[in-house]
Design a protein around this motif. Structure first.
Motif, PDB file in Angstrom:
ATOM      1  N   TRP A   1      -3.172  14.478  -2.101  1.00  0.00           N
ATOM      2  CA  TRP A   1      -3.435  13.072  -1.299  1.00  0.00           C
ATOM      3  C   TRP A   1      -2.334  12.186  -1.532  1.00  0.00           C
ATOM      4  CZ3 TRP A   1      -6.700  13.034   2.554  1.00  0.00           C
ATOM      5  CH2 TRP A   1      -7.804  13.608   2.429  1.00  0.00           C
ATOM      6  N   TYR A   2      -1.460  12.811  -2.515  1.00  0.00           N
ATOM      7  CA  TYR A   2      -0.284  11.716  -2.783  1.00  0.00           C
ATOM      8  C   TYR A   2       1.286  11.913  -2.402  1.00  0.00           C
ATOM      9  CZ  TYR A   2       1.065  15.524  -6.272  1.00  0.00           C
ATOM     10  OH  TYR A   2       1.632  16.580  -6.873  1.00  0.00           O
ATOM     11  N   ALA A   3       1.388  12.976  -1.907  1.00  0.00           N
ATOM     12  CA  ALA A   3       2.588  13.373  -1.579  1.00  0.00           C
ATOM     13  C   ALA A   3       3.239  14.235  -0.540  1.00  0.00           C
ATOM     14  CB  ALA A   3       3.505  13.916  -2.714  1.00  0.00           C
TER      15      ALA A   3
ATOM     16  N   TYR B   1       4.014   9.455  -1.941  1.00  0.00           N
ATOM     17  CA  TYR B   1       3.766   8.268  -1.113  1.00  0.00           C
ATOM     18  C   TYR B   1       4.286   6.885  -1.855  1.00  0.00           C
ATOM     19  CZ  TYR B   1       1.201  11.202   2.098  1.00  0.00           C
ATOM     20  OH  TYR B   1       0.763  12.282   2.724  1.00  0.00           O
ATOM     21  N   GLU B   2       4.072   6.773  -3.046  1.00  0.00           N
ATOM     22  CA  GLU B   2       4.344   5.772  -4.003  1.00  0.00           C
ATOM     23  C   GLU B   2       5.958   5.652  -4.123  1.00  0.00           C
ATOM     24  OE1 GLU B   2       2.262   6.014  -7.646  1.00  0.00           O
ATOM     25  OE2 GLU B   2       3.230   4.064  -8.140  1.00  0.00           O
TER      26      GLU B   2
ATOM     27  N   TRP C   1       1.452   2.565   6.835  1.00  0.00           N
ATOM     28  CA  TRP C   1       0.835   2.435   5.578  1.00  0.00           C
ATOM     29  C   TRP C   1      -0.770   1.563   5.971  1.00  0.00           C
ATOM     30  CZ3 TRP C   1       2.698   5.350   2.074  1.00  0.00           C
ATOM     31  CH2 TRP C   1       4.087   5.461   2.027  1.00  0.00           C
ATOM     32  N   ARG C   2      -1.543   1.522   4.823  1.00  0.00           N
ATOM     33  CA  ARG C   2      -2.908   1.161   5.107  1.00  0.00           C
ATOM     34  C   ARG C   2      -2.571  -0.321   5.177  1.00  0.00           C
ATOM     35  NH1 ARG C   2      -7.167   3.540   5.569  1.00  0.00           N
ATOM     36  NH2 ARG C   2      -6.609   5.079   4.496  1.00  0.00           N
ATOM     37  N   ASP C   3      -1.706  -1.003   4.863  1.00  0.00           N
ATOM     38  CA  ASP C   3      -1.472  -2.447   5.002  1.00  0.00           C
ATOM     39  C   ASP C   3      -0.804  -2.723   6.240  1.00  0.00           C
ATOM     40  OD1 ASP C   3       0.943  -1.520   4.351  1.00  0.00           O
ATOM     41  OD2 ASP C   3       1.067  -2.655   2.634  1.00  0.00           O
TER      42      ASP C   3
ATOM     43  N   SER D   1       0.914  -1.222   0.178  1.00  0.00           N
ATOM     44  CA  SER D   1      -0.049  -0.041   0.084  1.00  0.00           C
ATOM     45  C   SER D   1       1.049   1.193  -0.012  1.00  0.00           C
ATOM     46  CB  SER D   1      -0.790   0.061   1.277  1.00  0.00           C
ATOM     47  OG  SER D   1      -1.396   1.390   1.313  1.00  0.00           O
ATOM     48  N   SER D   2       0.504   2.181  -0.740  1.00  0.00           N
ATOM     49  CA  SER D   2       1.156   3.632  -0.779  1.00  0.00           C
ATOM     50  C   SER D   2       0.132   4.609  -0.245  1.00  0.00           C
ATOM     51  CB  SER D   2       1.817   3.980  -2.041  1.00  0.00           C
ATOM     52  OG  SER D   2       0.598   3.899  -3.008  1.00  0.00           O
ATOM     53  N   ASP D   3      -0.610   4.012   0.495  1.00  0.00           N
ATOM     54  CA  ASP D   3      -1.708   5.030   1.166  1.00  0.00           C
ATOM     55  C   ASP D   3      -1.353   4.926   2.912  1.00  0.00           C
ATOM     56  OD1 ASP D   3      -4.061   6.361   1.319  1.00  0.00           O
ATOM     57  OD2 ASP D   3      -5.242   4.519   1.027  1.00  0.00           O
ATOM     58  N   PRO D   4      -0.924   6.107   3.095  1.00  0.00           N
ATOM     59  CA  PRO D   4      -0.511   6.331   4.610  1.00  0.00           C
ATOM     60  C   PRO D   4      -1.661   6.407   5.390  1.00  0.00           C
ATOM     61  CG  PRO D   4      -0.219   8.502   3.332  1.00  0.00           C
ATOM     62  CD  PRO D   4      -0.787   7.570   2.564  1.00  0.00           C
ATOM     63  N   ILE D   5      -1.591   5.953   6.582  1.00  0.00           N
ATOM     64  CA  ILE D   5      -2.744   6.062   7.658  1.00  0.00           C
ATOM     65  C   ILE D   5      -1.962   7.095   8.765  1.00  0.00           C
ATOM     66  CG2 ILE D   5      -4.052   4.307   7.246  1.00  0.00           C
ATOM     67  CD1 ILE D   5      -2.700   2.760   9.510  1.00  0.00           C
ATOM     68  N   GLU D   6      -0.669   6.982   8.728  1.00  0.00           N
ATOM     69  CA  GLU D   6      -0.199   7.949   9.870  1.00  0.00           C
ATOM     70  C   GLU D   6       1.220   8.305   9.607  1.00  0.00           C
ATOM     71  OE1 GLU D   6       0.209   7.499  14.902  1.00  0.00           O
ATOM     72  OE2 GLU D   6       1.301   6.041  13.496  1.00  0.00           O
ATOM     73  N   VAL D   7       1.560   9.528   9.424  1.00  0.00           N
ATOM     74  CA  VAL D   7       2.859  10.246   9.550  1.00  0.00           C
ATOM     75  C   VAL D   7       3.199  10.888  10.482  1.00  0.00           C
ATOM     76  CG1 VAL D   7       4.164  11.807   7.858  1.00  0.00           C
ATOM     77  CG2 VAL D   7       2.069  10.534   6.881  1.00  0.00           C
TER      78      VAL D   7
END
Ligand SMILES: [Zn+2]
Ligand SMILES: [Zn+2]
Length: 120
Positions: A83-85, A101-102, A25-27, A6-12
């Motif tokens: 939403w991407y970087a 994020y990718e 990441w979401r995973d 996943s390249s979807d962050p849930i926490e930074v």
């Protein structure tokens, strides 16, 4: 099933004390990026050019502002880009790098990811 990472962050988390960026990441994978590496691998055009001209150096590039040595680089501020970087302002004043994020997920330095990456 094995999902695509996943390249979807849930926490930074930007940990200025430890000088690491921590992304969960979401995973549920957790990536820890030292500031030095992030600054060195800055994806902006200026840094890319500089790296192209000196392809064999892996030293920290310092292009403007006060001299920053490895071990001293700080993130003074950061903001999401859409939403991407993520965009960071470094303590040397450099702020043009957009870290998607990718690309961050692809560059996860943990043992698991480094081991799983296909040979270049
Ligand atoms: Zn740069
Ligand atoms: Zn990883």
């Amino acid at each position: 099933m094995m999902a695509i990472p996943s390249s979807d962050p849930i926490e930074v988390i930007v940990d200025r004390q430890e000088r690491v960026l921590i992304i969960t990441w979401r995973d549920n994978h957790r990536s820890v990026y030292p500031f030095d590496n992030l600054r060195r691998d800055c994806p902006c055009a200026t840094c890319n050019d500089a790296r192209d001209r000196r392809p064999h150096t892996r030293e920290l590039l310092v292009l403007s502002g006060p001299v920053v040595k490895p071990g001293e680089v700080q993130i003074t501020s950061y903001r999401p880009v859409g939403w991407y970087a993520l965009n960071f302002t470094w303590s040397d004043g450099h702020d043009t790098g957009i870290y998607t994020y990718e690309s961050l997920r692809a560059a996860c330095p943990c043992e698991q990811c480094v081991g799983a990456a296909p040979a270049p």
